[in-house]
Design an enzyme around this catalytic site. Sequence first.
Site, PDB file in Angstrom:
ATOM      1  N   GLU B  60      42.972  65.105  75.510  1.00 40.97           N
ATOM      2  CA  GLU B  60      42.007  63.980  73.788  1.00 40.97           C
ATOM      3  C   GLU B  60      43.012  62.894  73.381  1.00 40.97           C
ATOM      4  O   GLU B  60      41.667  62.054  73.504  1.00 40.97           O
ATOM      5  CB  GLU B  60      41.675  65.266  72.936  1.00 40.97           C
ATOM      6  CG  GLU B  60      40.567  66.151  73.065  1.00 40.97           C
ATOM      7  CD  GLU B  60      41.387  66.870  74.653  1.00 40.97           C
ATOM      8  OE1 GLU B  60      42.311  67.489  74.580  1.00 40.97           O
ATOM      9  OE2 GLU B  60      40.701  67.622  74.333  1.00 40.97           O
ATOM     10  N   HIS B 129      36.164  77.312  68.933  1.00 38.61           N
ATOM     11  CA  HIS B 129      35.097  76.358  68.505  1.00 38.61           C
ATOM     12  C   HIS B 129      34.081  76.236  67.823  1.00 38.61           C
ATOM     13  O   HIS B 129      32.396  75.924  68.235  1.00 38.61           O
ATOM     14  CB  HIS B 129      34.361  76.905  69.960  1.00 38.61           C
ATOM     15  CG  HIS B 129      35.092  76.721  71.533  1.00 38.61           C
ATOM     16  ND1 HIS B 129      36.616  77.086  71.614  1.00 38.61           N
ATOM     17  CD2 HIS B 129      35.264  76.158  72.734  1.00 38.61           C
ATOM     18  CE1 HIS B 129      36.940  76.823  72.587  1.00 38.61           C
ATOM     19  NE2 HIS B 129      35.132  76.046  73.482  1.00 38.61           N
TER      20      HIS B 129
END
Lengths: 377, 324
Positions: B60, B129
């Site tokens: 990321e 999530h």
Amino acid sequence: MPKTTAYQATIEHISILDEHANFDAELGEGVMTDEQALHLYEHMVNCRELDEVAFKLQRSGRMGTYPQNKGQEAAAVGVALALEKGKDWIVPSYRENAALFMHGLPMHYILMYWMGDERGSKMPEGVNVTPLSVPIGTHMLHATGIAWAEKLRKSDGVAATFFGDGATSEGDFHEAMNFASTLKVGVVFIGQNNGWAISVPRSKQMNSETLCQKALAYGMPTVRVDGNDIYAVHYAAKEAVKRARAGEGPTFIECVTYRLGDHTTADDARRYRDEAEVEAWRNRDPILRVRKYLTAKGSWDDARDEALKAKAKKIVAEVVDAAINVTPPETTDFFDDMYQSLPEDLRKQRETMRTSSLGQNPDQVGLKADTAAVEGR
Amino acid sequence: MATLNLVQSITLTLQQAMQADERVILLGEDVGLNGGVFRVTDGLQAQFGEDRVVDTPLAESGIIGTAIGLAINGMRPIPEIQYEGFLGPAYDQIVNHAARYRNRTRGAIPVPLTIRVPVGGGIHAPELHSDSPETIYTHSPGIKVVYPTTPSDAKGLLTAAIRDPDPVIFFEPKKVYRSFREEVSEDDYEIEIGKAKVVNEGSDLTIVTWGASLFECLGAMDNAPDDADIELIDLRTIYPLDIDTIAESVEKTGRCIVVHEAPLTGGMGAEISARIQERCFLHLEAPVQRVTGFDTIMPFYKLENEYLVDAKRIGSAIAETLAY
């Protein structure tokens, strides 16, 4: 089944002009002309003079913390010479001043920056240099992205990025190397291995004998050079830039060097380094050997050297004047470039920064800022 | 006009942006051949090629860091971070570089990039999530934080974000991705970043919310007494905060509830409450209430609905605030 070799590699080390000013004629053939060497020599001398003066400015309270470049100038200039000014990019750490000056950054910008004036990072139009990067090992990703943009535009510009041995422990270093190699973009990674990340020696930083080994992990061509030898650095940089321009991807160059000064003016390297070690490296100074070599060759002499050093003093004195006498920034300077156009709320904060108490919204019901008192200051 | 859900609307927006401007590229994990884990970029690699819809290595910080370099050198990158929980590794690049670059160079080097991030709970997903980290980035000067709810708002706001000269984090409420469809214009249009929308006009109470919570608010309003006339504001952009729309409403109603999924302490509800007391103190008939997530770790999905704000909790707040 017998065991086979899954992978094997060797890492080359290049040295052309050694600390005794011995020149390897075979390897050094055509690396650069004497004129180019003198050009780099002049930049190193100017950079060194700036360094010494900057140190005094800090000690006399006229400048904040400053990281001296002393001892590491060769890697900066050797790489900068291989790059095309205004086309290629330099993505520096903070010990490569000479490379930035060669690519058009006005010298007094560096002093402004360390004097706490952010306009020192306002790159003039056409100077493809990113600002000094304070967080260690995070900026190499930007070099990868910059080179990636070149590839997408089908242009052949190259991005060269500098960092130290400690930075190769950071995750972003590995992500930048992996992205660059996988995407096959034109980055030249220059690891300046000066043996120390502030007080932590290479042996405590990593169990890798060379930084180059890390490039092997990413399938990237790599070479180790004497980082105090402008010829060796330039030899490797030229190759790397050629490869990058041809679309053949990134290269990692490890420059073995040493910082002769403290990490910054806020550091005292005597706490962790032996004087004997520093003394040994003083003899390997990148500037001394060039002078010695070119003088022996008849391309340089003491009179010209004196004149050059006098000129360096004059240049740096002017640079210091320019930095000290720069018009002070507007008090609202730190608001103005937060966004291209300021959000209404931020504009209000900017306009009332001196007429409204901290945290007080000028629209606050029932409260009126005592502007008269403030204006009377 | 087409009838689209949130996913389809964002796909259409990206497609149109890529057609209109060849500097626009998409990059991220699985965004290419697979079309992204939520299929938001489905079909775009087939249409625009592997150079413009790029499956990156799984990193990321690398995605955002290289996107910054792309933006510095003239591109308009749109990186996708797969879930908000994975913004963590990229935090340094977002906050210490993307957000600061224009200011650091006093305007010489802007970083126009749009970071797309699915956000929030409600889809029975694993750990990390389902979080709501918008306030973290609101408290990081130099970034704009956009958080649309509806398909048509998302299209106008995403178009504006892509054309914005500064970095934008574009949060996409995943619970809403496929929850409903609406008419979305295929024409080119922008919705100004920093402008809230009054979804329902009313005179008794203002509710300020964004994202999936909007639908819980609508549910609560359905259950509220018939004579309660409630004004509902969808914030749409978290930063810059449209305090004018909120203040104008609260000056009219005198009562306000802020509803968000993110935890209570230091959440946007706190900022909005503070702004309301600064701007509307003499108009207030009741304390500003907050209905938010708890100051806990977002639980796994067996208890997810205990955490998320729902119509019942919002209904209690409505009753209490109206009765105050």
